[in-house]
Design a protein around this motif. Structure first.
Motif, PDB file in Angstrom:
ATOM      1  N   UNK A  23       5.018  -3.315   7.875  1.00 47.39           N
ATOM      2  CA  UNK A  23       6.197  -3.003   7.524  1.00 47.39           C
ATOM      3  C   UNK A  23       6.095  -1.572   6.575  1.00 47.39           C
ATOM      4  N   UNK A  24       6.972  -0.813   6.571  1.00 47.15           N
ATOM      5  CA  UNK A  24       7.211   0.424   6.679  1.00 47.15           C
ATOM      6  C   UNK A  24       8.456  -0.693   5.412  1.00 47.15           C
ATOM      7  N   UNK A  25       8.403   0.179   3.812  1.00 41.24           N
ATOM      8  CA  UNK A  25       8.932  -0.677   2.735  1.00 41.24           C
ATOM      9  C   UNK A  25       9.730   0.698   1.967  1.00 41.24           C
ATOM     10  N   UNK A  26       9.898   1.880   2.699  1.00 43.26           N
ATOM     11  CA  UNK A  26      10.653   3.151   2.268  1.00 43.26           C
ATOM     12  C   UNK A  26      10.284   3.913   1.133  1.00 43.26           C
ATOM     13  N   UNK A  80       1.533  -4.928   4.108  1.00 37.81           N
ATOM     14  CA  UNK A  80       0.655  -5.140   4.904  1.00 37.81           C
ATOM     15  C   UNK A  80       0.740  -6.958   5.009  1.00 37.81           C
ATOM     16  N   UNK A  81       0.877  -6.905   5.946  1.00 32.51           N
ATOM     17  CA  UNK A  81       0.813  -8.904   5.890  1.00 32.51           C
ATOM     18  C   UNK A  81      -0.794  -9.358   6.669  1.00 32.51           C
ATOM     19  N   UNK A 126       1.005  -1.116  -0.208  1.00 34.79           N
ATOM     20  CA  UNK A 126       0.029   0.016   0.181  1.00 34.79           C
ATOM     21  C   UNK A 126       0.721   1.073  -0.019  1.00 34.79           C
ATOM     22  N   UNK A 127       0.034   2.055  -0.950  1.00 36.20           N
ATOM     23  CA  UNK A 127       1.087   3.518  -1.084  1.00 36.20           C
ATOM     24  C   UNK A 127       0.403   4.249  -0.138  1.00 36.20           C
ATOM     25  N   UNK A 128       1.030   4.849   1.518  1.00 36.28           N
ATOM     26  CA  UNK A 128       0.420   5.882   1.999  1.00 36.28           C
ATOM     27  C   UNK A 128       1.320   6.970   2.505  1.00 36.28           C
ATOM     28  N   UNK A 129       1.063   7.636   1.240  1.00 33.49           N
ATOM     29  CA  UNK A 129       2.223   9.052   1.134  1.00 33.49           C
ATOM     30  C   UNK A 129       2.796   8.991   3.193  1.00 33.49           C
ATOM     31  N   UNK A 130       4.310   9.513   2.426  1.00 39.41           N
ATOM     32  CA  UNK A 130       5.113   8.508   1.987  1.00 39.41           C
ATOM     33  C   UNK A 130       5.423   7.520   1.698  1.00 39.41           C
TER      34      UNK A 130
END
Length: 141
Positions: free
Chosen positions: A35-38, A21-22, A12-16
């Motif tokens: 988990x934040x992917x950057x 999401x597992x 999911x893209x939640x800016x920025x």
């Protein structure tokens, strides 16, 4: 009796940030993790690395006794493709969003309690130091 674990990963893209999401279903338990992917869209190699080598490091938020347990029957591959396409359009499920918001609230409450306790301990320690200094000043008079 065989135990089936079903998992689903949604990017999911939640800016920025892009977030993974597992969702996991096991018997009557539903668990969700984020988990934040950057800031850059994660490549499939990064996702594979996350799933294969960092699966144990994921912090899951679990809910017990799920009212709707997913069916463990074999699903037609074409139906799976349709469901995947639908999931891409719709995004993260509402159940996952609710579970993640509950997890955030629980973490906030525990953090608030820990900060309050630390503040009280600090105040008590400073009070004891002032009392000891006061007793030391008046010693011998």
């Amino acid at each position: 009796m065989r135990n089936v674990v079903q998992s689903q990963l949604t990017i999911v893209f939640e800016p920025p940030f892009y977030q993974a999401v597992f969702e996991r279903w096991y018997q009557n338990q539903y668990a969700v993790a984020r988990v934040n992917c950057g800031t850059v869209a994660p490549k499939s190699a990064v996702i594979l690395d996350l799933v294969m080598y960092h699966w144990d490091a994921i912090h899951w938020y679990q809910q017990l006794d799920v009212d709707t347990v997913q069916d463990s029957r074999r699903v037609n591959p074409k139906r799976l493709q349709r469901l995947a396409r639908k999931a891409v359009v719709n995004g993260t499920s509402t159940k996952a969003q609710l579970a993640l918001s509950r997890q955030h609230e629980d973490q906030h409450a525990t953090k608030r309690i820990a900060l309050r306790d630390a503040k009280q301990r600090n105040q008590a320690e400073r009070f004891e130091q002032r009392q000891a200094k006061h007793r030391e000043k008046h010693r011998g008079h």
